[in-house]
Design an enzyme around this catalytic site. Structure first.
Site, short mmCIF file in Angstrom:
data_model
loop_
_atom_site.label_atom_id
_atom_site.label_comp_id
_atom_site.label_asym_id
_atom_site.label_seq_id
_atom_site.Cartn_x
_atom_site.Cartn_y
_atom_site.Cartn_z
N LYS A 149 0.85 -1.20 0.00
CA LYS A 149 0.00 0.00 0.00
C LYS A 149 0.88 1.24 0.00
O LYS A 149 1.74 1.42 0.87
CB LYS A 149 -0.91 0.00 1.24
CG LYS A 149 -1.86 1.19 1.27
CD LYS A 149 -2.90 1.03 2.36
CE LYS A 149 -2.47 1.56 3.70
NZ LYS A 149 -2.38 3.02 3.80
N ASP A 152 -3.36 4.19 -2.09
CA ASP A 152 -4.32 4.65 -1.08
C ASP A 152 -4.26 6.18 -0.99
O ASP A 152 -3.69 6.74 -0.05
CB ASP A 152 -3.93 3.98 0.26
CG ASP A 152 -4.78 4.42 1.43
OD1 ASP A 152 -5.92 4.88 1.21
OD2 ASP A 152 -4.31 4.30 2.58
N LYS A 198 -7.17 8.06 -1.49
CA LYS A 198 -8.52 8.48 -1.05
C LYS A 198 -9.00 9.74 -1.78
O LYS A 198 -9.21 10.79 -1.18
CB LYS A 198 -8.56 8.72 0.47
CG LYS A 198 -8.17 7.52 1.30
CD LYS A 198 -8.34 7.80 2.78
CE LYS A 198 -7.94 6.63 3.66
NZ LYS A 198 -6.49 6.42 3.74
N ASP A 217 -13.16 14.76 -4.71
CA ASP A 217 -13.17 16.05 -5.41
C ASP A 217 -14.36 16.06 -6.37
O ASP A 217 -15.19 15.15 -6.31
CB ASP A 217 -11.83 16.21 -6.17
CG ASP A 217 -11.36 17.66 -6.23
OD1 ASP A 217 -12.19 18.52 -6.61
OD2 ASP A 217 -10.20 17.93 -5.90
N THR A 220 -12.06 5.74 10.36
CA THR A 220 -12.21 5.18 11.71
C THR A 220 -11.80 6.18 12.79
O THR A 220 -12.06 5.96 13.96
CB THR A 220 -11.40 3.88 11.88
OG1 THR A 220 -10.12 4.10 11.33
CG2 THR A 220 -12.07 2.73 11.18
N ARG A 273 3.15 -1.25 10.59
CA ARG A 273 4.27 -1.31 11.54
C ARG A 273 4.62 -2.69 12.12
O ARG A 273 5.81 -2.96 12.30
CB ARG A 273 4.05 -0.28 12.65
CG ARG A 273 4.22 1.14 12.11
CD ARG A 273 3.59 2.17 13.01
NE ARG A 273 2.14 2.04 13.01
CZ ARG A 273 1.32 2.80 13.73
NH1 ARG A 273 1.83 3.73 14.51
NH2 ARG A 273 0.02 2.63 13.67
O1 C5P Z 1 1.14 0.55 10.95
P1 C5P Z 1 -0.30 0.18 10.84
O2 C5P Z 1 -0.54 -1.31 10.71
O3 C5P Z 1 -1.13 0.81 11.92
O4 C5P Z 1 -0.74 0.82 9.44
C1 C5P Z 1 -2.04 0.73 8.98
C2 C5P Z 1 -2.18 1.44 7.66
O5 C5P Z 1 -3.56 1.47 7.32
C3 C5P Z 1 -1.73 2.88 7.66
O6 C5P Z 1 -1.23 3.16 6.35
C4 C5P Z 1 -2.97 3.67 7.94
O7 C5P Z 1 -2.96 4.94 7.39
C5 C5P Z 1 -4.03 2.81 7.27
N1 C5P Z 1 -5.37 2.92 7.85
C6 C5P Z 1 -5.65 2.63 9.17
N2 C5P Z 1 -6.91 2.71 9.66
C7 C5P Z 1 -7.89 3.08 8.88
C8 C5P Z 1 -7.65 3.38 7.55
C9 C5P Z 1 -6.36 3.28 7.07
O8 C5P Z 1 -4.75 2.29 9.92
N3 C5P Z 1 -9.09 3.11 9.36
#
Ligand code: C5P
Length: 235
Positions: free
Chosen positions: A32, A59, A61, A64, A123, A214
């Protein structure tokens, strides 16, 4: 199962992102690219992932006027991404224009169209946040309504947190993708993610893809972390 795992490349430095892709691309097939990496590195980030024979979920999003979103979707399609997303709150005309632009571009290029996903309610937003922007519905009702709208506009699926998978599956039973971020294996630190779900729970609840950042990218051995997550899904 490895098809189900998407790894979030949340880096501003392309070289850092490439280190991760090099380490885990034998196992992980989709990465992503979000606003951080794309704003820093641009289309080179997409090319980098493709050069490692992997797919891109772009991603960004988009939200517009329909014409602008259609042009952005066309540009993303021409880069050969596997998946892209738009905000469902951008409305019916915007979503229909996005889908049409993707199909028109792929017909010209003779490639398969990227999956177009809708973002329903971020979220990070609560019922109170919706109220403040003039939406009287609760988050769950809003997610449900926007899912139906996205499906009717021809979108391929939605991005949804673990908590929303069941609501979405109720209104979009078949042929509709659910991509779930905020996923944490039992052994990983939660970080700033609060409403989390494990990879296994997400897949069992009906997610087609899970997005993990992460727990893999910050792990001392990212490939080992990815393998552990896949094993956890398989049980
Ligand atoms: O590091 P982590 O597993 O938290 O990363 C989750 C990824 O998914 C990030 O790129 C974050 O921006 C994205 N994301 C999220 N929660 C959402 C929508 C997108 O964590 N509701």
């Amino acid at each position: 199962m490895s098809e189900k795992l998407i790894v979030a490349l949340d880096f501003s430095d392309l070289k850092e992102a490439e280190k991760i892709v090099k380490k885990i691309s034998p196992l992980v097939k989709t990465f992503k690219i979000g606003k951080e990496l794309f704003t820093s590195a641009g289309p080179k980030a997409v090319e980098m992932v493709h050069s490692h024979k992997s797919r891109v979920f772009l991603d960004l999003k988009f939200h517009d006027i329909p014409n602008t979103v259609a042009s952005a979707c066309e540009a993303a399609t021409k880069m050969g991404v596997f998946m892209l997303n738009v905000h469902a709150a951008g409305g019916k005309n915007m979503m229909i224009s996005a889908v049409q632009a993707v199909h028109k571009a792929t017909a010209n290029l003779k490639i398969s169209p990227p999956k177009v996903l809708g973002v329903t309610v971020l979220t990070s937003l609560t019922d109170q946040d919706l109220k403040e922007v003039g939406i009287s519905k609760k988050v769950k009702q809003q997610v449900e309504g926007l899912t139906v709208l996205a499906k009717n506009c021809g979108l391929d699926g939605v991005v949804a947190s673990g908590q929303e998978i069941s609501i979405i599956r109720k209104v979009a039973k078949k042929n509709f993708l659910i991509v779930t971020p905020g996923v944490r294996p039992i052994w990983a630190a939660h970080g700033d993610q609060k409403r989390i779900i494990t990879p296994r729970e997400a897949v069992e609840a009906g997610a087609d893809f899970i997005v993990v950042g992460r727990p893999i990218t910050q792990h001392p051995q990212p490939l080992v972390a990815a393998e552990k997550i896949l094993k956890e899904i398989e049980g």
